[in-house]
Structures are given as C-alpha cells and as structure tokens.
Design a protein around this motif. Structure first.
Motif, PDB file in Angstrom:
ATOM      1  N   PRO A  34     -10.025 -12.906 -26.243  1.00  0.00           N
ATOM      2  CA  PRO A  34     -10.090 -11.509 -25.810  1.00  0.00           C
ATOM      3  C   PRO A  34     -11.121 -10.698 -26.589  1.00  0.00           C
ATOM      4  O   PRO A  34     -11.769  -9.814 -26.024  1.00  0.00           O
ATOM      5  N   VAL A  35     -11.268 -10.991 -27.894  1.00  0.00           N
ATOM      6  CA  VAL A  35     -12.248 -10.263 -28.702  1.00  0.00           C
ATOM      7  C   VAL A  35     -13.661 -10.556 -28.212  1.00  0.00           C
ATOM      8  O   VAL A  35     -14.494  -9.651 -28.099  1.00  0.00           O
ATOM      9  N   LEU A  36     -13.940 -11.805 -27.885  1.00  0.00           N
ATOM     10  CA  LEU A  36     -15.263 -12.155 -27.371  1.00  0.00           C
ATOM     11  C   LEU A  36     -15.535 -11.477 -26.036  1.00  0.00           C
ATOM     12  O   LEU A  36     -16.655 -11.028 -25.775  1.00  0.00           O
ATOM     13  N   LEU A  37     -14.532 -11.384 -25.188  1.00  0.00           N
ATOM     14  CA  LEU A  37     -14.707 -10.694 -23.909  1.00  0.00           C
ATOM     15  C   LEU A  37     -15.011  -9.217 -24.126  1.00  0.00           C
ATOM     16  O   LEU A  37     -15.832  -8.626 -23.417  1.00  0.00           O
ATOM     17  N   LEU A  38     -14.361  -8.612 -25.129  1.00  0.00           N
ATOM     18  CA  LEU A  38     -14.584  -7.197 -25.418  1.00  0.00           C
ATOM     19  C   LEU A  38     -16.004  -6.931 -25.913  1.00  0.00           C
ATOM     20  O   LEU A  38     -16.513  -5.813 -25.787  1.00  0.00           O
ATOM     21  N   THR A  39     -16.655  -7.945 -26.484  1.00  0.00           N
ATOM     22  CA  THR A  39     -18.043  -7.759 -26.928  1.00  0.00           C
ATOM     23  C   THR A  39     -19.022  -7.837 -25.765  1.00  0.00           C
ATOM     24  O   THR A  39     -20.226  -7.601 -25.951  1.00  0.00           O
ATOM     25  N   GLY A  40     -18.527  -8.199 -24.588  1.00  0.00           N
ATOM     26  CA  GLY A  40     -19.381  -8.242 -23.414  1.00  0.00           C
ATOM     27  C   GLY A  40     -19.797  -9.625 -22.957  1.00  0.00           C
ATOM     28  O   GLY A  40     -20.566  -9.758 -21.993  1.00  0.00           O
ATOM     29  N   LEU A  41     -19.283 -10.673 -23.610  1.00  0.00           N
ATOM     30  CA  LEU A  41     -19.637 -12.030 -23.194  1.00  0.00           C
ATOM     31  C   LEU A  41     -18.933 -12.386 -21.882  1.00  0.00           C
ATOM     32  O   LEU A  41     -17.763 -12.065 -21.698  1.00  0.00           O
ATOM     33  N   PRO A  42     -19.609 -13.079 -20.969  1.00  0.00           N
ATOM     34  CA  PRO A  42     -18.955 -13.567 -19.754  1.00  0.00           C
ATOM     35  C   PRO A  42     -17.858 -14.571 -20.119  1.00  0.00           C
ATOM     36  O   PRO A  42     -17.938 -15.220 -21.180  1.00  0.00           O
ATOM     37  N   PRO A  43     -16.827 -14.734 -19.285  1.00  0.00           N
ATOM     38  CA  PRO A  43     -15.696 -15.614 -19.608  1.00  0.00           C
ATOM     39  C   PRO A  43     -16.077 -17.043 -19.981  1.00  0.00           C
ATOM     40  O   PRO A  43     -15.584 -17.574 -20.988  1.00  0.00           O
ATOM     41  N   VAL A  44     -16.946 -17.684 -19.195  1.00  0.00           N
ATOM     42  CA  VAL A  44     -17.304 -19.066 -19.496  1.00  0.00           C
ATOM     43  C   VAL A  44     -18.108 -19.157 -20.799  1.00  0.00           C
ATOM     44  O   VAL A  44     -17.871 -20.039 -21.631  1.00  0.00           O
ATOM     45  N   THR A  45     -19.036 -18.227 -21.008  1.00  0.00           N
ATOM     46  CA  THR A  45     -19.808 -18.209 -22.253  1.00  0.00           C
ATOM     47  C   THR A  45     -18.886 -17.977 -23.451  1.00  0.00           C
ATOM     48  O   THR A  45     -19.057 -18.589 -24.509  1.00  0.00           O
ATOM     49  N   ALA A  46     -17.907 -17.085 -23.285  1.00  0.00           N
ATOM     50  CA  ALA A  46     -16.941 -16.827 -24.347  1.00  0.00           C
ATOM     51  C   ALA A  46     -16.114 -18.071 -24.643  1.00  0.00           C
ATOM     52  O   ALA A  46     -15.853 -18.401 -25.813  1.00  0.00           O
ATOM     53  N   THR A  47     -15.690 -18.784 -23.602  1.00  0.00           N
ATOM     54  CA  THR A  47     -14.897 -20.003 -23.775  1.00  0.00           C
ATOM     55  C   THR A  47     -15.693 -21.064 -24.520  1.00  0.00           C
ATOM     56  O   THR A  47     -15.187 -21.709 -25.451  1.00  0.00           O
ATOM     57  N   VAL A  48     -16.937 -21.256 -24.109  1.00  0.00           N
ATOM     58  CA  VAL A  48     -17.792 -22.257 -24.744  1.00  0.00           C
ATOM     59  C   VAL A  48     -18.087 -21.879 -26.200  1.00  0.00           C
ATOM     60  O   VAL A  48     -17.999 -22.721 -27.110  1.00  0.00           O
ATOM     61  N   SER A  49     -18.439 -20.625 -26.449  1.00  0.00           N
ATOM     62  CA  SER A  49     -18.731 -20.159 -27.811  1.00  0.00           C
ATOM     63  C   SER A  49     -17.497 -20.296 -28.693  1.00  0.00           C
ATOM     64  O   SER A  49     -17.591 -20.684 -29.872  1.00  0.00           O
ATOM     65  N   ASN A  50     -16.337 -19.999 -28.134  1.00  0.00           N
ATOM     66  CA  ASN A  50     -15.086 -20.113 -28.865  1.00  0.00           C
ATOM     67  C   ASN A  50     -14.810 -21.569 -29.244  1.00  0.00           C
ATOM     68  O   ASN A  50     -14.421 -21.868 -30.379  1.00  0.00           O
ATOM     69  N   ALA A  51     -15.004 -22.482 -28.293  1.00  0.00           N
ATOM     70  CA  ALA A  51     -14.762 -23.903 -28.558  1.00  0.00           C
ATOM     71  C   ALA A  51     -15.659 -24.408 -29.682  1.00  0.00           C
ATOM     72  O   ALA A  51     -15.213 -25.132 -30.587  1.00  0.00           O
ATOM     73  N   LEU A  52     -16.938 -24.027 -29.660  1.00  0.00           N
ATOM     74  CA  LEU A  52     -17.857 -24.428 -30.713  1.00  0.00           C
ATOM     75  C   LEU A  52     -17.451 -23.834 -32.059  1.00  0.00           C
ATOM     76  O   LEU A  52     -17.443 -24.521 -33.079  1.00  0.00           O
ATOM     77  N   GLY A  53     -17.092 -22.554 -32.048  1.00  0.00           N
ATOM     78  CA  GLY A  53     -16.770 -21.872 -33.294  1.00  0.00           C
ATOM     79  C   GLY A  53     -15.503 -22.361 -33.958  1.00  0.00           C
ATOM     80  O   GLY A  53     -15.376 -22.313 -35.188  1.00  0.00           O
ATOM     81  N   LEU A  54     -14.549 -22.856 -33.172  1.00  0.00           N
ATOM     82  CA  LEU A  54     -13.262 -23.267 -33.738  1.00  0.00           C
ATOM     83  C   LEU A  54     -13.275 -24.673 -34.332  1.00  0.00           C
ATOM     84  O   LEU A  54     -12.300 -25.076 -34.967  1.00  0.00           O
TER      85      LEU A  54
END
Length: 257
Positions: A34-54
C-alpha cells in the motif's frame, strides 16, 4: 520516479516493518505494497519492486533463525525445490493475468490457513493418535500432500506474497512433526527462495523502481534481524497468537481493498 523525503522515509519504514513481521509470521507485503501504491507506482511495478526489495529481509530472517535450521537440510532441499518451481509459476502468472485476479480467493485462503493454525495442536494430536493405533508414522517431509500444498502456496507467493508465510506455517504445522519455531525457520527459507526466484524472473521481463527496491531492501534486512530476535523468544502459544492476530488483520485489509 523521484520520491519526496517523506515518501523515502515511509517506504524505508515500511521495509523495516515488513522485514520484521515476515520473519515472525508473514504478511509484510500488506505493509509495503500500500505504501508503494501511495507513492504513485502502478500495481504491477509496485509488486515487482516489492518482491525484489524483500529478498534481503527474507535472507536476513533465515540467517537469524540459523540455530533452528540445524538438521533440516534434507527437508529444506526437498521443500525448497517445490517452492522454487511454484514461485516461478506465480511470477509468470503475475505478468499474464489481470492485476486483481487473485483478490477473491486470497482472503479465503488466508482465513482457512488461520483456522488450521488455531486447530493445529488438536488436529495433530488426533492424527498422531490415529497413527499410533494403526502403527504408521508421519512422513518426516510431509509427503505428497504437503508438497502439493506448498507448490500451490508458492505459486501464490510468486504472484503476490501477502500472507504466504501463514499458509506455509499452517500446512507444515499440520503435516510435519516438529516445533513451531523450527517450522518458522523453514518458512523463512522458503519465502527467501520464492522471492528470489520471482525477482530474478522480474529482472528480465518487468519494470521496477530501483529507489523503492533499495529502500525496502535495506529496511527489510534490518527488520529481518529484529524479527528473528523477537520471534525466536516467543513461546509456541504466543507465537501462534501473533500469527492469528496478524493473519486476521491481513484478511480484513484484503477484504477492504
């Protein structure tokens, strides 16, 4: 995408929180996504960025649980292979299916997993009593049922990851004769494998935001160590209570999205 100082702090803090809660229970994605979405990232980009970051957080948590991992190499190799296959399948589905494809089924899966976590001690005693009467023994690696369940859970994990740890714990708790803390250690390794396999696939075929990835990576690595220190000290009953509490919050958040 350029982030403001407040967005940077928010994403970093979310990474710390996700790394901590993932190591203890799971569901950290429900903090970061949800935080990534609030920064303006599209859902799929947020999901991918989240997976890499975790990924660093999962590895950090697994290292923190290294004492509980002793003697489980064979189990991890077997379950980890299945998790890797499922994680890759889920990553492929993320890019093929609509962004909201799993929204209906996910709360049901998590709720079912929570019921199994709550009932696990009683169900395990019942199953063991039946095995004792029949003269049979529980498969040390869980057998085909566990492998199938972990495969499906890992497909989901490669797709979204939210609450996959709770599903892993419920399956292993039902089908493996071991302590909850040792199973939690295995859960952290499986999550690290799924995140890594999915992330490697995403690196070549999907868009991601490096700033978000780095902030979550550093935060989750710190959180993984915090989670290991806290989680390893929790008695089984308390740990089960934390799992149920976090899982219930996850179900509510998933239903309200």
């Amino acid at each position: 995408m350029a982030l403001s100082i407040w967005e940077i702090l928010a994403v970093f803090a979310a990474g710390v929180g996700a790394g901590t809660i993932n190591t203890i229970v799971g569901s950290g994605t429900l903090i970061t996504f949800p935080v990534l979405l609030l920064t303006g990232l599209p859902p799929v980009t947020a999901t991918v960025s989240n997976a890499l970051g975790l990924i660093p957080g999962s590895i950090s948590g697994a290292i923190g649980y290294r004492a509980e991992l002793k003697g489980q190499r064979r189990r991890i190799m077997r379950l980890g292979t299945v998790a890797a296959i499922g994680g890759l399948g889920g990553a492929v589905l993320l890019l093929m299916l609509p962004a909201r494809a799993f929204e209906t089924i996910v709360p049901v899966l998590v709720a079912l997993a929570l019921v199994l976590v709550i009932l696990q001690p009683r169900l395990s005693r019942t199953v063991q009593a039946r095995r004792d009467r029949n003269g049979t023994h529980k498969d040390p690696d869980g057998g085909p049922l566990l492998l199938t369940g972990l495969l499906l859970a890992s497909v989901y994990g490669g797709y979204f990851t939210a609450a996959q740890g709770i599903i892993y714990l419920s399956l292993m708790g039902m089908l493996l004769a071991d302590t909850l803390q040792r199973l939690n250690a295995v859960k952290n390794v499986l999550a690290a494998i799924v995140n890594s396999i999915a992330a490697l696939f995403f690196l070549f075929v999907a868009e991601f935001d490096w700033t978000a990835v780095l902030l979550i990576a550093v935060g989750s690595a710190i959180g993984g160590q915090i989670g290991a220190k806290v989680g390893r000290r929790l008695p089984p009953t308390v740990l089960r209570g934390v799992i149920v509490t976090v899982g219930t919050a996850a179900v509510v958040q998933l239903l309200l999205r």
